[in-house]
Design an enzyme around this catalytic site. Structure first.
Site, PDB file in Angstrom:
ATOM      1  N   ARG A  66      19.503   2.404 -10.857  1.00 20.28           N
ATOM      2  CA  ARG A  66      19.308   1.076 -10.257  1.00 20.28           C
ATOM      3  C   ARG A  66      20.606   0.574  -9.620  1.00 20.28           C
ATOM      4  O   ARG A  66      20.593  -0.193  -8.660  1.00 20.28           O
ATOM      5  CB  ARG A  66      18.804   0.058 -11.295  1.00 20.28           C
ATOM      6  CG  ARG A  66      18.258  -1.209 -10.615  1.00 20.28           C
ATOM      7  CD  ARG A  66      17.810  -2.288 -11.590  1.00 20.28           C
ATOM      8  NE  ARG A  66      18.916  -2.952 -12.218  1.00 20.28           N
ATOM      9  CZ  ARG A  66      19.211  -2.933 -13.510  1.00 20.28           C
ATOM     10  NH1 ARG A  66      18.442  -2.267 -14.353  1.00 20.28           N
ATOM     11  NH2 ARG A  66      20.260  -3.563 -13.981  1.00 20.28           N
ATOM     12  N   TYR A  98       6.826 -11.246  10.468  1.00 22.07           N
ATOM     13  CA  TYR A  98       5.773 -10.622   9.653  1.00 22.07           C
ATOM     14  C   TYR A  98       5.178 -11.697   8.728  1.00 22.07           C
ATOM     15  O   TYR A  98       5.929 -12.466   8.102  1.00 22.07           O
ATOM     16  CB  TYR A  98       6.403  -9.467   8.865  1.00 22.07           C
ATOM     17  CG  TYR A  98       5.479  -8.788   7.893  1.00 22.07           C
ATOM     18  CD1 TYR A  98       4.208  -8.346   8.275  1.00 22.07           C
ATOM     19  CD2 TYR A  98       5.873  -8.558   6.577  1.00 22.07           C
ATOM     20  CE1 TYR A  98       3.362  -7.711   7.382  1.00 22.07           C
ATOM     21  CE2 TYR A  98       5.040  -7.917   5.674  1.00 22.07           C
ATOM     22  CZ  TYR A  98       3.784  -7.500   6.076  1.00 22.07           C
ATOM     23  OH  TYR A  98       2.964  -6.873   5.192  1.00 22.07           O
ATOM     24  N   ASP A 144      15.914  -8.843  11.430  1.00 19.61           N
ATOM     25  CA  ASP A 144      14.990  -7.795  11.009  1.00 19.61           C
ATOM     26  C   ASP A 144      14.791  -6.888  12.229  1.00 19.61           C
ATOM     27  O   ASP A 144      14.167  -7.279  13.212  1.00 19.61           O
ATOM     28  CB  ASP A 144      13.670  -8.447  10.569  1.00 19.61           C
ATOM     29  CG  ASP A 144      12.635  -7.435  10.098  1.00 19.61           C
ATOM     30  OD1 ASP A 144      12.701  -6.263  10.529  1.00 19.61           O
ATOM     31  OD2 ASP A 144      11.740  -7.815   9.313  1.00 19.61           O
ATOM     32  N   LYS A 169       8.416   1.788   8.397  1.00 15.75           N
ATOM     33  CA  LYS A 169       7.966   1.898   9.796  1.00 15.75           C
ATOM     34  C   LYS A 169       8.710   3.011  10.534  1.00 15.75           C
ATOM     35  O   LYS A 169       8.708   4.129  10.093  1.00 15.75           O
ATOM     36  CB  LYS A 169       8.132   0.545  10.487  1.00 15.75           C
ATOM     37  CG  LYS A 169       7.762  -0.650   9.621  1.00 15.75           C
ATOM     38  CD  LYS A 169       6.316  -0.647   9.188  1.00 15.75           C
ATOM     39  CE  LYS A 169       6.033  -1.861   8.316  1.00 15.75           C
ATOM     40  NZ  LYS A 169       4.845  -1.721   7.495  1.00 15.75           N
TER      41      LYS A 169
HETATM   42  N1  LCS Z   1       9.506  -6.736   8.500  1.00 12.58           N
HETATM   43  C1  LCS Z   1       8.626  -6.418   9.457  1.00 12.58           C
HETATM   44  C2  LCS Z   1       8.980  -6.693  10.890  1.00 12.58           C
HETATM   45  C3  LCS Z   1       7.405  -5.857   9.125  1.00 12.58           C
HETATM   46  O1  LCS Z   1       6.564  -5.552  10.121  1.00 12.58           O
HETATM   47  C4  LCS Z   1       7.093  -5.629   7.764  1.00 12.58           C
HETATM   48  C5  LCS Z   1       5.811  -5.029   7.344  1.00 12.58           C
HETATM   49  C6  LCS Z   1       8.027  -5.990   6.785  1.00 12.58           C
HETATM   50  C7  LCS Z   1       9.232  -6.525   7.198  1.00 12.58           C
HETATM   51  C8  LCS Z   1       7.776  -5.775   5.333  1.00 12.58           C
HETATM   52  O2  LCS Z   1       7.970  -4.436   5.027  1.00 12.58           O
HETATM   53  P1  LCS Z   1       7.300  -3.660   3.796  1.00 12.58           P
HETATM   54  O3  LCS Z   1       7.595  -4.468   2.577  1.00 12.58           O
HETATM   55  O4  LCS Z   1       5.836  -3.591   4.065  1.00 12.58           O
HETATM   56  O5  LCS Z   1       7.980  -2.350   3.807  1.00 12.58           O
HETATM   57  N2  LCS Z   1       4.842  -5.020   8.354  1.00 12.58           N
HETATM   58  C9  LCS Z   1       3.613  -4.672   8.253  1.00 12.58           C
HETATM   59  C10 LCS Z   1       2.695  -4.839   9.295  1.00 12.58           C
HETATM   60  O6  LCS Z   1       2.904  -5.393  10.363  1.00 12.58           O
HETATM   61  N3  LCS Z   1       1.533  -4.321   8.927  1.00 12.58           N
HETATM   62  O7  LCS Z   1       1.579  -3.883   7.630  1.00 12.58           O
HETATM   63  C11 LCS Z   1       2.906  -4.058   7.107  1.00 12.58           C
END
Ligand code: LCS
Length: 395
Positions: free
Chosen positions: A59, A112, A184, A209
């Site tokens: 961790r 998001y 982001d 992504k």
């Molecule tokens: N930031 C952006 C720009 C995102 O599109 C997402 C997830 C996150 C943060 C969060 O990331 P995660 O915790 O899921 O790794 N975006 C998603 C979307 O547009 N569709 O499903 C997940």
């Protein structure tokens, strides 16, 4: 590779973060262990005191994770990275590291959905206030600043509207007001945009992504610019506990070897599709940063080297037409998430941005019929043929 920083970006994608390991493997071994043995009591005590370098507990730090963190920090042009269990873990850790009760946060409207929800629930319950702004309008960002503003949080391009914020101008506003700019960079990846070059203080990603790129990992990362910030963030992440595990770190590190190649193909395919959508009679509007008539085209040209793989569009038939298209696609898959090698299509109002509520969506410009397409790296003709047959189903 970390010894030599002057290679081209494409070469860094292949080599960054990879060091020398026992038996000479060319990729970092997966140190799938929760804990590390001390040589003796003094060794353990010295590690805890920070008087010797080494590993204590996964961790806190793990060599496989650290190799991936170093790689992404190098690609972003930052000091060090902090691997997180998800993009949301990266975002929440950043908020906890930078904000306390009584502080104020300026956030772009197009983020998001769960980021917006996090700010409006857990973060606001902690006594931190927030103002949401259309970040493509720099003046709106400036007017939202208060005496207690500590963070400006931007997604550019924003999810899902693809509006673009001027990073240089906004970083100047942040620094004139003793605030930090957090970006982001999920939608672009460092292959297309490196926000630190434009004055950003903290860059974060959902590595789920484009960075990983293969739709088989949930992970996040935070990249910071200096040692002091790194130590503070490391302590915060260690306390909150949302760390990435070694196997997922290994997969992401493997994924970024092809980042440059993948991003190139995502961009090529997306431009062809966006231009095709633009002339299609059943399309009301298309947003793609690579279209010359996009309202934010000129800002984008200043800060990214390619327009990315994300497209949003509105069908003339609104919600019903959108629903019909999503039920008719055969090649593009109806799924949330984005940035993988396969094309994915989704409807933000009923999926990724549902929890925001209709009012917040309307303020953020997320219309009820907006469709989001994550363009994959397949042959573009197959993606267009699929959209065409799906559009043919609409009256
Ligand atoms: N930031 C952006 C720009 C995102 O599109 C997402 C997830 C996150 C943060 C969060 O990331 P995660 O915790 O899921 O790794 N975006 C998603 C979307 O547009 N569709 O499903 C997940």
């Amino acid at each position: 590779m970390t010894k030599e920083k002057n290679y081209h970006f494409d070469s860094k994608c292949v080599h960054a973060g990879i060091g020398d390991y026992e038996f000479g493997p060319v990729v970092p071994p997966i140190y799938q262990t929760s804990t590390f043995k001390f040589e003796n009591a003094k060794h353990g005590a010295d590690l805890f005191k920070g008087e010797r370098e080494g590993y204590i507990y996964t961790r806190m730090l793990n060599p496989t994770v650290q190799a991936m963190e170093n790689a992404i920090a190098e690609l972003e042009g930052g000091y060090k990275g902090l691997g997180c269990a998800s993009g949301m873990a990266a975002i929440s850790t950043t908020f906890f590291a930078l904000l306390k009760s009584g502080d104020h946060l300026v956030c772009s409207k197009a983020v998001y959905g769960p980021t917006n929800t996090l700010i409006n629930t857990i973060i606001s319950q902690l006594g931190i206030t927030a103002t949401f702004v259309e970040a493509s309008q720099t003046e709106e960002v400036k007017s939202a600043i208060k005496k207690n503003t500590k963070v400006i949080y931007i997604e550019t391009p924003g999810n899902p509207t693809l509006s673009i914020a001027d990073l240089t101008a906004i970083s100047e506003i942040a620094h004139e007001n003793n605030a930090k700019l957090v970006v982001d960079n999920t939608f672009m990846s460092p292959a297309l945009q490196q926000p630190i070059q434009f004055g950003t203080d903290v860059v974060l990603h959902s590595m789920t992504k484009f960075l990983n790129g293969h739709a088989d990992v949930v992970a996040g990362i935070i990249v910071v610019k200096d040692e002091e910030t790194y130590k503070h963030f490391r302590k915060t992440l260690n306390q909150l506990g949302g760390v990435i595990d070694p196997f997922n770190a290994f997969l992401v590190h493997r994924g970024i070897k092809t980042l440059s190649l993948r991003m190139q193909r995502h961009c090529e395919n997306a431009l062809v599709i966006a231009e095709w959508l633009e002339q299609h009679p059943k399309i009301e509007w298309v947003r793609y940063p690579g279209l010359k008539n996009d309202p934010d085209y000129m800002i984008g040209q200043k800060q990214h080297t390619g327009p990315g793989g994300m497209i949003t569009f509105e069908l003339k038939g609104g919600f019903e037409a959108g629903e019909k298209v999503m039920n008719s696609v055969k090649f593009c898959q109806l799924a949330v998430s984005l940035g993988g090698v396969e094309s994915l299509i989704q409807h933000p109002a009923s999926m990724t941005h549902l929890t925001m509520g209709k009012e917040a969506r309307s303020i953020a410009g997320i219309t009820e019929g907006l469709v989001r397409l994550s363009v994959g790296i397949e042959k573009v003709d197959d993606i267009i043929a699929d959209l065409k047959q799906a559009f043919d189903q609409i009256d």
